[in-house]
Design a protein around this motif. Structure first.
Motif, mmCIF file in Angstrom:
data_model
loop_
_atom_site.group_PDB
_atom_site.id
_atom_site.type_symbol
_atom_site.label_atom_id
_atom_site.label_comp_id
_atom_site.label_asym_id
_atom_site.label_seq_id
_atom_site.Cartn_x
_atom_site.Cartn_y
_atom_site.Cartn_z
ATOM 1 N N TRP A 100 1.657 -12.448 -14.304
ATOM 2 C CA TRP A 100 1.454 -11.331 -15.224
ATOM 3 C C TRP A 100 0.308 -11.489 -16.209
ATOM 4 O O TRP A 100 -0.096 -10.525 -16.836
ATOM 5 C CB TRP A 100 2.736 -11.035 -16.008
ATOM 6 N N PHE A 142 5.891 -15.095 1.952
ATOM 7 C CA PHE A 142 6.391 -13.724 1.854
ATOM 8 C C PHE A 142 5.672 -12.823 2.852
ATOM 9 O O PHE A 142 6.286 -12.036 3.568
ATOM 10 C CB PHE A 142 6.177 -13.199 0.437
ATOM 11 N N TYR A 153 -2.430 -1.096 5.678
ATOM 12 C CA TYR A 153 -2.822 -0.960 4.272
ATOM 13 C C TYR A 153 -2.055 -1.946 3.402
ATOM 14 O O TYR A 153 -2.639 -2.638 2.563
ATOM 15 C CB TYR A 153 -2.616 0.483 3.817
ATOM 16 N N SER A 157 -3.631 -5.271 1.522
ATOM 17 C CA SER A 157 -3.481 -5.370 0.081
ATOM 18 C C SER A 157 -2.878 -6.707 -0.324
ATOM 19 O O SER A 157 -3.336 -7.346 -1.273
ATOM 20 C CB SER A 157 -2.621 -4.210 -0.405
ATOM 21 N N VAL B 8 1.174 4.048 -14.591
ATOM 22 C CA VAL B 8 1.195 3.631 -13.196
ATOM 23 C C VAL B 8 2.587 3.702 -12.598
ATOM 24 O O VAL B 8 2.749 4.043 -11.432
ATOM 25 C CB VAL B 8 0.749 2.167 -13.024
ATOM 26 N N GLU B 33 11.603 -7.684 -5.566
ATOM 27 C CA GLU B 33 11.442 -8.565 -4.403
ATOM 28 C C GLU B 33 10.042 -8.595 -3.807
ATOM 29 O O GLU B 33 9.790 -9.320 -2.854
ATOM 30 C CB GLU B 33 12.448 -8.146 -3.316
ATOM 31 N N THR B 34 9.160 -7.783 -4.306
ATOM 32 C CA THR B 34 7.814 -7.708 -3.735
ATOM 33 C C THR B 34 6.763 -7.831 -4.846
ATOM 34 O O THR B 34 7.100 -7.811 -6.026
ATOM 35 C CB THR B 34 7.595 -6.358 -3.026
ATOM 36 N N PRO B 35 5.500 -7.937 -4.459
ATOM 37 C CA PRO B 35 4.448 -7.987 -5.470
ATOM 38 C C PRO B 35 4.375 -6.716 -6.308
ATOM 39 O O PRO B 35 3.646 -6.660 -7.294
ATOM 40 C CB PRO B 35 3.172 -8.152 -4.619
ATOM 41 N N LYS B 37 6.305 -6.030 -8.268
ATOM 42 C CA LYS B 37 6.893 -6.399 -9.559
ATOM 43 C C LYS B 37 5.873 -6.285 -10.688
ATOM 44 O O LYS B 37 6.221 -6.115 -11.835
ATOM 45 C CB LYS B 37 7.517 -7.774 -9.510
ATOM 46 N N LEU B 38 4.600 -6.346 -10.288
ATOM 47 C CA LEU B 38 3.552 -6.182 -11.280
ATOM 48 C C LEU B 38 3.647 -4.862 -12.028
ATOM 49 O O LEU B 38 3.191 -4.745 -13.159
ATOM 50 C CB LEU B 38 2.183 -6.234 -10.599
ATOM 51 N N SER B 40 6.309 -3.526 -12.685
ATOM 52 C CA SER B 40 7.525 -3.674 -13.424
ATOM 53 C C SER B 40 8.637 -2.772 -12.953
ATOM 54 O O SER B 40 8.441 -1.855 -12.208
ATOM 55 C CB SER B 40 7.273 -3.433 -14.890
ATOM 56 N N GLN B 106 -5.361 -1.160 -6.086
ATOM 57 C CA GLN B 106 -4.816 -1.728 -4.864
ATOM 58 C C GLN B 106 -3.618 -0.911 -4.383
ATOM 59 O O GLN B 106 -3.483 -0.618 -3.200
ATOM 60 C CB GLN B 106 -4.403 -3.176 -5.167
ATOM 61 N N PHE B 109 -4.854 2.299 -2.961
ATOM 62 C CA PHE B 109 -5.384 2.110 -1.610
ATOM 63 C C PHE B 109 -4.269 2.187 -0.574
ATOM 64 O O PHE B 109 -4.380 2.885 0.444
ATOM 65 C CB PHE B 109 -6.108 0.768 -1.510
ATOM 66 N N VAL B 110 -3.179 1.488 -0.830
ATOM 67 C CA VAL B 110 -2.059 1.495 0.121
ATOM 68 C C VAL B 110 -1.528 2.918 0.317
ATOM 69 O O VAL B 110 -1.351 3.382 1.449
ATOM 70 C CB VAL B 110 -0.918 0.565 -0.349
ATOM 71 N N HIS B 168 -13.291 -9.615 -3.927
ATOM 72 C CA HIS B 168 -12.762 -8.279 -3.685
ATOM 73 C C HIS B 168 -13.763 -7.424 -2.908
ATOM 74 O O HIS B 168 -13.387 -6.641 -2.038
ATOM 75 C CB HIS B 168 -12.427 -7.599 -5.014
#
Lengths: 184, 184
Positions: A100, A142, A153, A157, B8, B33-35, B37-38, B40, B106, B109-110, B168
DNA sequence: GTACACATGTAACCGGTTACATGATTGC
DNA sequence: GCAATCATGTAACCGGTTACATGTGTAC
C-alpha cells in the motif's frame, strides 16, 4: 484510499524541514516541482498540517529577521520533532507497506540515508529487498494458480504488477552494492 | 491522499458487478483475495458505496430466490450503471493519471478489454504507452538537471521511479504486440 | 495602476478507516 | 450448546480536495 493512519504528509514535512527550515510556501514549491508531489501539497493540506505539528511541539516558528513587513513564517523541527521523525524511520518494513505504501517506503529510504547514515540505510534496504522479493513470489504463485481461465487483460495486468516488484527487488540489490562500494 | 474525485472504488464495484452480480460480502472477498485489495474493501467503504450506487440507479437489487431466511442482497448493474462504467472507460489517459493513479489505469485497462473488446483495449494501451514514455522522459530530464548536488539516496530513489515508468512502457508495448497477434 | 508572484489561510464536502454491533446459519 | 463463518451495517474520526478569500511586494 490510501492506507496510512499517521499520515505521510506529516513525515514528508518533518523530513524536509529537518533538512532545512523554510516556510509553508517554500514547502509547497518543493512538492510542486519534484516527484514529492505524490505526497501532495495543496494549501488545504500543508498549512493545517504545519499548524498541527507546531501545536504538537514538533515544529518551532523561527521569527523571520526580515526588515520588510512581508510576512513569512519559517518553521524548523524541534528536538521532539526530530525524535518523532527518527522513530518513523526506524519502523520495520512490512508487507503491507510494500503493497500500500511503496512511495512512502521510497521516501523513508531517502530520509533514513540522510538522517541516519549509510549503515542504517543498508539495513533498511535489506529489509525492503526481502519484503519485495517475498511479495513478488507470492504474487507469482497467485498468478500461476489463477491464470487458468483468465482473460488476457487480467493476466497482462497482474504480470506488470509482478514485474514491478521484481524491478524494485533488483533495484534494491543494485542500491545495496552501490552503497557498499562507497567511500564515506 | 490519493487524487481521485469520482472515487475508484465506485468503478471497481461497477465493473465487478457488471461481470457478474453478487453481494457486498462476495465483493469484499474478491477484494481481500486478489490484488484488487489495493482499491480496498473495508466494510465501511463497500456497503455505503453500494447503497450510494443503488440510490443513483446504477445498481439494482435482485431479490434472492433463496428459500432459507438468510439475507443476502445481490446487486447487479443497471443499464445506467453500465453506461456510467463505459463513460469512465472512455476517459482519456492523462499524465496526471500516470502520476497519481497508475493502479487505476491498470484496472481500467482490464475493464476496457473485458467490456469494450480488443480494439478499444489496443487504443487504450497506445494512449497509456505514450503517456508513460513521455513521463519517463520528463523524469529523466529532471533527474539529469538536478543530480548534480544530490545525495546518493535521492538519486537512487528517483532512478527506481524512472525505471518503473520505463518498465511499464515496455510492458505496454509487449501487451500491444500480444493483443495484435491474437485471434478473436 | 495593474498584473503577477509571494504568502497564508479557511470552509464545505467527501469518503475511507477502524472498531464495534447485530443476527442468522452451519458444523460439531 | 458453542464456535466459526456468513452477511450487513453504522458511527466517530480524520484529513485531503477544491475553491475561495485576503493581503503584500515587485515589475512594467
Amino acid at each position: 484510499m490510501s492506507k496510512t493512519p499517521p499520515t505521510v504528509l506529516k513525515f514528508a514535512l518533518l523530513g524536509l524541514l529537518a533538512q532545512s527550515p523554510c516556510s509553508g510556501y517554500d514547502l509547497r514549491k518543493q512538492f510542486a516541482e519534484t516527484p514529492l508531489k505524490l505526497f501532495s501539497g495543496s494549501p488545504g493540506s500543508v498549512y493545517p498540517a504545519l499548524h498541527r505539528l507546531h501545536e504538537l511541539g514538533l515544529l518551532e516558528e523561527t521569527s523571520p529577521p526580515s526588515a520588510t513587513g512581508r510576512r513569512k513564517q519559517i518553521f524548523a523541527v524541534t528536538a521532539a520533532g526530530r525524535a518523532e521523525l527518527i522513530v518513523w524511520l526506524q519502523q520495520p518494513v512490512t508487507r503491507d507497506d510494500v503493497i500500500w505504501s511503496l512511495h512512502e517506503l521510497q521516501l523513508r529510504f531517502v530520509f533514513v540515508g540522510e538522517f541516519l547514515g549509510r549503515e542504517p540505510a543498508v539495513r533498511f534496504l535489506e529489509a525492503f529487498r526481502k519484503e519485495l522479493a517475498e511479495y513478488a513470489v507470492y504474487l507469482t504463485a497467485f498468478h500461476e494458480a489463477t491464470s487458468a481461465g483468465e482473460s488476457p487483460y487480467g493476466r497482462l495486468s497482474i504480470e506488470v504488477g509482478i514485474e514491478g516488484y521484481r524491478l524494485h527487488t533488483r533495484w534494491a540489490e543494485r542500491a545495496l552494492s552501490e552503497l557498499a562500494s562507497e567511500d564515506s
